[in-house]
Motif scaffolding. Structure first.
Motif, PDB file in Angstrom:
ATOM      1  N   LYS A 170      27.312  37.156  44.194  1.00 53.06           N
ATOM      2  CA  LYS A 170      27.800  37.703  43.024  1.00 53.06           C
ATOM      3  C   LYS A 170      29.049  38.527  43.394  1.00 53.06           C
ATOM      4  O   LYS A 170      28.681  39.450  44.385  1.00 53.06           O
ATOM      5  CB  LYS A 170      26.883  38.059  41.968  1.00 53.06           C
ATOM      6  CG  LYS A 170      26.123  37.003  41.492  1.00 53.06           C
ATOM      7  CD  LYS A 170      24.552  37.378  40.826  1.00 53.06           C
ATOM      8  CE  LYS A 170      23.582  36.187  40.667  1.00 53.06           C
ATOM      9  NZ  LYS A 170      22.467  36.528  41.576  1.00 53.06           N
ATOM     10  N   GLN A 188      30.334  41.155  38.266  1.00 48.93           N
ATOM     11  CA  GLN A 188      29.157  40.279  37.795  1.00 48.93           C
ATOM     12  C   GLN A 188      27.964  40.791  37.571  1.00 48.93           C
ATOM     13  O   GLN A 188      27.225  40.966  36.579  1.00 48.93           O
ATOM     14  CB  GLN A 188      29.205  39.173  38.639  1.00 48.93           C
ATOM     15  CG  GLN A 188      30.242  38.069  38.339  1.00 48.93           C
ATOM     16  CD  GLN A 188      30.107  36.966  39.212  1.00 48.93           C
ATOM     17  OE1 GLN A 188      29.899  37.005  40.261  1.00 48.93           O
ATOM     18  NE2 GLN A 188      29.976  35.702  38.675  1.00 48.93           N
ATOM     19  N   ARG A 245      31.951  40.670  47.113  1.00 47.77           N
ATOM     20  CA  ARG A 245      30.619  39.857  47.139  1.00 47.77           C
ATOM     21  C   ARG A 245      29.318  40.551  47.804  1.00 47.77           C
ATOM     22  O   ARG A 245      29.581  41.488  48.744  1.00 47.77           O
ATOM     23  CB  ARG A 245      30.866  38.594  47.799  1.00 47.77           C
ATOM     24  CG  ARG A 245      31.928  37.615  47.668  1.00 47.77           C
ATOM     25  CD  ARG A 245      31.735  36.451  46.818  1.00 47.77           C
ATOM     26  NE  ARG A 245      32.695  35.988  46.006  1.00 47.77           N
ATOM     27  CZ  ARG A 245      32.758  35.935  44.819  1.00 47.77           C
ATOM     28  NH1 ARG A 245      31.587  36.171  44.209  1.00 47.77           N
ATOM     29  NH2 ARG A 245      33.743  35.567  43.960  1.00 47.77           N
TER      30      ARG A 245
END
Lengths: 155, 155
Positions: free
Chosen positions: A59, A63, A101
């Motif tokens: 994610k 997020q 990420r």
DNA sequence: AAAATTAGTTTGACTATCGAAATAAATCGT
DNA sequence: ACGATTTATTTCGATAGTCAAACTAATTTT
């Protein structure tokens, strides 16, 4: 106001008070258990961040921030800390180099599984010595609650 | 490791994940609901303090601190704020003038009742459309959890 | 009445959080 | 292809919550 059977009212109040008890105590107990564990360098909030990052899907930072209701800036500092302590890895995405990420390190995965174990224990103890039909009832009740809360959020 | 029926395992994981969902979201929803209410000047933690002080019995500051797992010094500043905002009253005890007895003001009692209403709604929605035998099962499950958590605390 | 204990407060350091501004990368409109 | 806009994240400054230790005042013990 509907007139209610007194015994039922009492039953309800008892349940309500135990429910409040559970909500008020779970977080604190979880926090205390964490402090005594091998992972005393993280807080319960850190644990929830790790949980949101979780094992598999990668994610982005924002997020994860949304999932746990933190602002992006607070997320940055939270991640900084977890990276320093060796639980989380930052990787710049190859396809879009603005996004970060997030992934768990080995240490991160270990603590994630331990925390899952805690929740599993809770669930097991909730269902302790119950028959399949009773279990079904409990499941339905929890589902009721999830739906109710989802509705509250929407408004 | 015990070999389990796959359907039952799946059932369990589903329940577990909803349970986690409830725990992770209730606090946040409660906080958000408070922000949108007429009492947006207090946080959920303040609300728990008010709840611990509660309506009737006059508790001392340190009793309340213990109930919600705060240090006395943190309690002092929390109370300061709530006194400033008009929710709580400090009264020095007459029999022992070291102790501070805490009580709710009218405003404090109003918000206390509102918060109780929120919890009652939760409990009602938990039991939505359930039969007496099912309700009994749910009640037993919650009681299991309370007992389990009480045991975890003791160790 | 001196010493020890207890209840609460004050102080200083630390951490978490937020909002605004800064930075950097991607995309859009022309 | 170029500048403007949007998006993702970070940095910075301010604020609030927390704890531990020092402190004050009241009470109890000896």
């Amino acid at each position: 106001m509907k007139k209610m059977n007194e015994a039922i009212t009492l039953e309800f109040e008892e349940l309500n008070s135990e429910l409040v008890d559970v909500f008020n105590n779970v977080m604190w107990i979880e926090e205390a258990a964490l402090k005594q564990s091998d992972f005393s360098d993280i807080t319960l909030k850190d644990m929830h961040t790790i949980d949101a990052i979780s094992m598999y899907s990668e994610k982005s930072a924002s997020q994860v921030a949304k999932m746990i209701h933190l602002t992006p800036s607070a997320m940055t500092t939270a991640i900084d800390k977890l990276v320093d302590k060796g639980y989380v890895e930052r990787r710049r995405s190859n396809t879009d180099r603005r996004v970060v990420r997030l992934g768990l390190t080995h240490k991160g995965r270990v603590v994630y599984r331990a925390h899952q174990g805690f929740h599993r224990d809770l669930a097991h103890n909730l269902l302790k010595d119950m028959q399949p039909t009773e279990i079904a009832a409990v499941k339905r009740a929890i589902h009721n609650l999830v739906c109710y809360l989802a509705n509250v959020i929407k408004q």
